[in-house]
Design an enzyme around this catalytic site. Structure first.
Site, mmCIF file in Angstrom:
data_model
loop_
_atom_site.group_PDB
_atom_site.id
_atom_site.type_symbol
_atom_site.label_atom_id
_atom_site.label_comp_id
_atom_site.label_asym_id
_atom_site.label_seq_id
_atom_site.Cartn_x
_atom_site.Cartn_y
_atom_site.Cartn_z
ATOM 1 C CD GLU A 13 50.816 7.108 -22.828
ATOM 2 O OE1 GLU A 13 50.139 7.197 -21.775
ATOM 3 O OE2 GLU A 13 50.331 6.794 -23.931
ATOM 4 C CG HIS A 31 46.734 12.599 -32.473
ATOM 5 N ND1 HIS A 31 45.770 13.054 -31.625
ATOM 6 C CD2 HIS A 31 46.850 11.273 -32.215
ATOM 7 C CE1 HIS A 31 45.305 12.043 -30.896
ATOM 8 N NE2 HIS A 31 45.951 10.942 -31.233
HETATM 9 C C1 LIG Z 1 47.868 9.246 -23.858
HETATM 10 C C2 LIG Z 1 47.656 8.493 -25.108
HETATM 11 N N1 LIG Z 1 48.396 7.404 -25.336
HETATM 12 C C3 LIG Z 1 48.204 6.709 -26.465
HETATM 13 C C4 LIG Z 1 47.272 7.094 -27.375
HETATM 14 C C5 LIG Z 1 47.064 6.297 -28.647
HETATM 15 N N2 LIG Z 1 45.768 5.633 -28.569
HETATM 16 C C6 LIG Z 1 44.690 6.154 -29.160
HETATM 17 S S1 LIG Z 1 43.330 5.268 -28.862
HETATM 18 C C7 LIG Z 1 44.182 4.161 -27.961
HETATM 19 C C8 LIG Z 1 43.476 2.996 -27.345
HETATM 20 C C9 LIG Z 1 42.439 3.428 -26.413
HETATM 21 O O1 LIG Z 1 41.758 2.341 -25.933
HETATM 22 P P1 LIG Z 1 40.463 2.500 -25.052
HETATM 23 O O2 LIG Z 1 40.711 3.509 -23.984
HETATM 24 O O3 LIG Z 1 40.062 1.156 -24.624
HETATM 25 O O4 LIG Z 1 39.400 3.135 -26.013
HETATM 26 P P2 LIG Z 1 38.766 2.506 -27.323
HETATM 27 O O5 LIG Z 1 39.650 2.856 -28.449
HETATM 28 O O6 LIG Z 1 38.640 1.046 -27.137
HETATM 29 O O7 LIG Z 1 37.467 3.185 -27.471
HETATM 30 C C10 LIG Z 1 45.506 4.497 -27.903
HETATM 31 C C11 LIG Z 1 46.543 3.732 -27.184
HETATM 32 C C12 LIG Z 1 46.552 8.251 -27.101
HETATM 33 N N3 LIG Z 1 45.645 8.739 -27.967
HETATM 34 N N4 LIG Z 1 46.747 8.923 -25.965
#
Ligand SMILES: Cc1ncc(C[n+]2csc(CCOP(=O)(O)OP(=O)(O)O)c2C)c(N)n1
Lengths: 330, 321, 392
Positions: free
Chosen positions: A59, A128
């Site tokens: 971000e 959230h």
């Molecule tokens: C700082 C932030 N940006 C965006 C999000 C929205 N978001 C939630 S899960 C996710 C993907 C995360 O991917 P990863 O770290 O690979 O974990 P996974 O879901 O695959 O376990 C996103 C972008 C968030 N929760 N926090």
């Protein structure tokens, strides 16, 4: 009357602006896939992934990128998803986007739109669900707008994109699927800085925005047959605030209730109360009232988070409290 | 523990994780549980393999997909289930919920819904562990998506610079939300970042329980011995959508089928049939036992009271109720 | 045992989904994991898998139905097993939505502090009204919360002490609105006034020259005020701040110059608008003025006749008034008050002489401009008046 959801209206506004101006770009996590709620669905198909760009979960860097691109001529729209995550981009937004025009003596312009969604919906818990508009409205150089109906959603997203300043466009997640009159193709821009008087009244002004607008209108309808005529104002723009409309209304009604879903302390309500009492103290026929969420993080449990969403019942209670007779109780 | 017993124990823990997540999914579908739920079905080998070397007083932190980390760290499944269901008897009284579990009695410090947010926090736990002088370690779980966050890079640098007793466990499940890792970075193996920061790093098959178990055994002892942090990247796959309700249309069906083949539980069970003589009956009993414990937990949660309205804004600050 | 097929929750922020269609029929045998129906949410179309093995039975939601998440929509039964009567009762998570919020589950509402604190409780508005109406608050009965004195109480008290026997003159809606607007203008605009005496000879001469021509051509004879309006409008072209609106803390320059002129209708006065007066010659202005007056007398003024002026000229010369000050009509920012033409002794070339003079007083919104803005405007007006043929 053609109807659409608020989400569709935002999408339509984005679509029209991207078609109108090749300098408009969309950036954000999964925006090319529609994003988690489908707001940007179809934009990548229409304008290509060159202009509708999926970003990594970075971000701060992406916000900086959008600001830098704006400084040299693009008009980026960046989606930060939940307003709670704007914290990760605050340095770029607050220390850079908001101040570059000023610090450069007017040489730089930052025509940037930051889309975020806010509010309590879906029991998502403390990280959230926040409503952080007051933080952003506290920063000179940023504009903050938030629509409560599809027509304004479209009008304001267009205004935000066309504005030469960084504008934070806040979408209440709980309103995404709320339907209302459609703005229509090529519809007008809603000017930033103008509130809308949605219902005229004589006895009390209810000033609110976002999800609480509908609740205020419902409450006003219920109060009317009881002899309390409430004027309902949808602020729409939180920075700058349309003080003229507010003050004129309070001069007429003599009373003001401000309602927001953000926690009570240090919110937009406090700013409005301050400025209204300064401008119209001798027209006030009772204390200014504020209805807001408790000053607390937002709990995940569905048994608790409902105490954080001011609704019709609370508005009725607050308004009736203002007119309560001696000894009649609350 | 003799190997045969260890294998059975690990299998039981994987089943406990699997049963937990499946029950959560079921209760979500029927609206007993609401909220934003990210399940780790298919990733059980990482949580179980990693936590199998930890003491209760070691610290674990996780992200939005962390039910399994808490279960594997030994948190009470009843109180976890009740928390996810928003009940008063949950670990956090219903205030935390799925993405913000805390079980301090089991050394599960926190999960967070902000991607990457747990990584700097884990530095702190490791820092405190080091200062405490009791050979505690900290383990932090995060996804591949977090590997592009600033917090991740800043933390790798500090952890190695200060030789903190911290094990970074990257669950590289190939996707962040709906987007494959390849669309987020050219660095295919996130372990390479750790090497850049001067930290020992391994990439391994995260659906192979023993591979995780072995690598984590070494990593944890290195950290415990005061030799600094280790980075363990586990390649895995989540079998559900990003969150419950995500139709996961972005994923090829063939891909899902391929990963079903690699289901860490079935794979491990097959392996220990030969290596440790696990019988079908034994396996069935292990699964049934896990499901029974989780059914108990679900019933406990459902029967639990909702938190009292007055609790809504208590505990905002310590020392003020 | 029968297994319930439920409408699975598929979206975090929605409560229901649409059943697109069954992929299996009632009576068909299905096995766990097989797709048995398709549902649609705002985001996607999704296949729902059988939760177990059995025979599909007791379908209770048809294609196209919108079904709340969590509802049982069918059953999987074993051979010979009956479809259960009702859905096993599960305790659903409560919703924050107000409609289904249980009784008493409202959030706390902070009401203002109550209880007298020694001082008399009266609202600021009540105190102001009391002062304006000369009401002593000590004797006023408060009807607000905890006996607070509110504006209505003061008005009631004031009414009660009005001398009896007088008559009440009710106002029509238009007059009330005009009164309210005037009051608003006076309260909200920081007025200041700048006056100047002008030599009226050139204006009189101009009228004497133009009037016969115009009348001969069948036009309306222009009054001195018509000529003045024509000149003022032309001067305004170079003074955009005086022809502006005050909106939201900023000065909006009006694109057109639409001059409002006060027209008497019985006891009331309406402000009729002469649009783009800077482009009209005195004859056209006179004709427009006559038209407005006739419509006003007949009560047939259109909204466009009386709204949207950008500057007002008010003339009380016909009532023998020498000079006066006028109140700005928001959102306008200025008004010109014009007195009668009167003979006065003035010094001309160092000698006292009798000369027809006219006083004009400009009221300006101080937020828009200061004394200099007003003075420069009047100076240019004086110049235009001295040589009217130059600008007309
Ligand atoms: C700082 C932030 N940006 C965006 C999000 C929205 N978001 C939630 S899960 C996710 C993907 C995360 O991917 P990863 O770290 O690979 O974990 P996974 O879901 O695959 O376990 C996103 C972008 C968030 N929760 N926090």
């Amino acid at each position: 009357m053609a109807e659409q959801s608020l989400l569709e209206a935002i999408r339509e506004g984005l679509h029209e602006e991207m078609a109108r101006d090749p300098a408009v770009y969309m950036l954000g996590e999964d925006v090319a896939l529609g994003g988690p709620f489908g707001v940007t669905a179809g934009l990548a198909e229409a304008f290509g992934t060159q202009r509708v760009v999926n970003t990594p979960i970075s971000e701060g860097a992406v916000m900086g990128l959008a600001i830098g691109a704006a400084a040299v001529g693009l008009r980026p729209v960046i989606e930060i998803m939940f307003i709670d995550f704007i914290t990760l981009a605050m340095d770029q937004l607050v220390n850079h986007a908001a101040k570059l025009h000023y610090m450069s003596g007017g040489q730089l312009k930052i025509p940037l739109t930051v889309r975020v969604q806010c509010g309590i919906s879906g029991n998502m818990g403390a990280q959230h669900s926040q409503s952080l508009e007051a933080w952003l409205a506290h920063v000179p150089g940023l504009k903050v707008v938030t629509p409560s109906c599809p027509a304004d959603a479209k009008g304001l997203i267009k205004a935000a994109i066309r504005d030469d300043n960084p504008v934070v466009f806040i979408e209440h997640r709980g309103l995404y699927w709320a339907r209302g009159e459609a703005a229509g193709a090529g519809a007008a821009v809603t000017p930033i800085g103008e509130a809308a008087v949605l219902r005229e009244g004589e006895h009390i002004t209810i000033a609110t925005f976002g999800r609480q607008v509908a609740a205020a209108l419902e409450a006003a309808a219920e109060l009317a047959p009881q002899g309390i005529s409430a004027e309902v104002i949808d602020l729409r723009s939180l920075q700058p605030l349309d003080m003229d409309t507010l003050v004129e209304s309070v001069r007429k009604t003599g009373r003001l209730l401000v309602v927001h879903e953000a926690v009570s302390e240090g919110g937009i309500g406090a700013e409005i109360a301050m400025r209204v009492q300064q401008a119209a103290f001798y027209d006030l026929d009772g204390p200014i009232l504020r209805l807001a969420a408790p000053f607390s993080p937002i709990p995940a449990s569905s048994a608790l988070d409902r105490f954080f969403v001011p609704g019709k019942a609370e508005i009725l209670r607050a308004v009736r409290g203002a007119f309560r007779r001696q000894g009649a109780g609350g | 523990m003799p190997e045969a017993a260890l294998h059975r124990e690990l299998l039981a823990r994987m089943w406990l994780n699997r049963a937990f997540e499946e029950k959560v999914s079921e209760l979500y579908a029927s609206r007993v549980i609401t909220g934003l739920l990210h399940l780790a079905i298919g990733q059980e080998a990482v949580a179980v393999g990693a936590c199998s070397h930890l003491r209760t007083d070691d610290w674990v932190l996780g992200g939005h997909r962390s039910h399994g980390h808490a279960v594997a760290k030994g948190a009470d499944v009843k109180r976890l289930m009740a928390e996810i269901a928003g009940r008063a008897t949950g670990y956090c009284g219903g205030k935390g919920g799925s993405m913000h579990l805390v079980a301090m009695d089991a050394g599960f410090v926190t999960a967070t819904g902000v991607v990457g947010g747990q990584i700097p926090l884990a530095l702190g736990a490791a820092f405190a562990a080091k200062e405490g002088g009791r050979q505690q370690v900290a383990v932090v779980f995060f996804g591949d998506g977090a590997g592009q966050s600033g917090a991740f890079h800043e933390s790798l640098n500090i952890a190695s610079l200060w030789r903190l007793p911290l094990v970074f466990v990257c669950e590289n499940n190939g996707y962040a939300e709906f987007t494959p890792l390849s669309a987020h970075t050219l660095v295919e193996r996130l372990a390479r970042h750790a090497e850049t920061y001067g930290m020992p790093a391994h990439t391994l098959d995260g659906n192979d329980l023993l591979a995780v178990h072995d690598a984590m055994g070494k990593a944890v002892s290195q950290a415990r011995a005061g030799k600094g942090p280790v980075f363990v990247e586990c390649l895995t796959h989540r079998m559900r959508g990003h969150y419950e309700g995500d139709p996961a249309k972005y994923r090829e069906l063939s891909q899902l089928a391929e990963w079903k083949e690699k289901d860490p539980i079935a794979r491990f069970a097959r392996m220990i049939e030969t290596r440790s003589g696990l019988t079908a009956a034994e396996h069935g009993a292990i699964e049934a036992d896990a499901r029974a414990r989780i059914e108990d937990a679900a019933q406990f949660a459902i029967a639990s009271p909702w938190p009292d309205a007055d609790e809504a804004d208590t505990q905002v600050s310590a020392g003020h109720g | 045992m029968a297994i319930a097929v439920i409408m699975p929750a598929l979206d975090v922020t929605q409560e229901s989904g649409k059943l697109l269609g069954w992929k299996k029929r009632a009576g068909e045998r299905v096995s766990k994991g097989e797709a048995i129906l398709e549902i649609e949410t705002d985001k996607a179309i999704v296949e729902v898998e059988a939760p177990g093995d059995g025979i599909l039975a007791g379908i209770r939601a048809e294609e196209g139905a919108v079904v709340p998440f969590g509802d049982t929509i069918a059953w999987l039964v074993q051979e010979g097993e009956a479809v259960p009567e009702a859905q096993a009762s599960v305790k659903l998570a409560p919703e924050y939505r107000e409609e289904i919020r249980p009784e008493g589950a409202e959030m706390r509402v902070a009401l203002p502090a109550s209880g007298a604190h020694g001082r008399m409780r009266a609202s600021p508005k009540a105190r102001r009204l009391a002062q304006e109406l000369g009401v002593d608050l000590d004797g006023v009965h408060g009807s607000g919360p905890d006996g607070e004195i509110q504006a209505a109480d003061v008005r009631a008290a004031a009414d009660a002490v009005q001398p009896t026997g007088g008559t009440v003159e009710p106002l029509g809606a238009a007059a009330r609105i005009a009164a309210e607007r005037t009051a608003q203008g006076w309260r909200s605009i920081p007025h200041f006034f700048v006056s100047r005496d002008l030599d009226a000879r050139p204006l009189l001469a101009l009228r004497d020259r133009l009037a016969p021509e115009i009348v001969q051509a069948g036009g309306v004879k222009p009054s001195l005020n018509d000529l003045l309006v024509a000149l003022v409008a032309r001067v305004l072209r170079t003074h955009p701040r005086v022809n502006a609106r005050w909106v939201n803390g900023s000065i909006h320059h009006n694109p057109d110059i639409d001059v409002a002129i006060a027209i008497a209708v019985g006891d009331a006065v309406v402000a009729g608008i002469v649009r783009q007066a800077d482009r009209l010659d005195p004859g056209a202005i006179a004709a427009r003025r006559r038209e407005l007056a006739e419509r006003a007398q007949a009560g047939r003024l259109q909204p466009a006749d009386i709204s949207g002026g950008t500057f007002t000229v008010s003339n009380l010369g016909m009532f023998g008034v020498d000079s006066f000050t006028a109140i700005i009509v928001p959102p306008q920012v200025a008004i010109l008050a014009v007195g009668r033409v009167r003979d006065a002794v003035v010094a001309l070339d160092g000698r006292p002489e009798v000369c027809p003079m006219m006083n004009v007083t400009l009221a300006l919104d101080h937020r828009v401009g200061g004394g200099r803005t007003a003075a420069l405007f009047l100076a240019d007006l004086a110049e235009a008046l001295a040589r009217p043929e130059k600008s007309l």
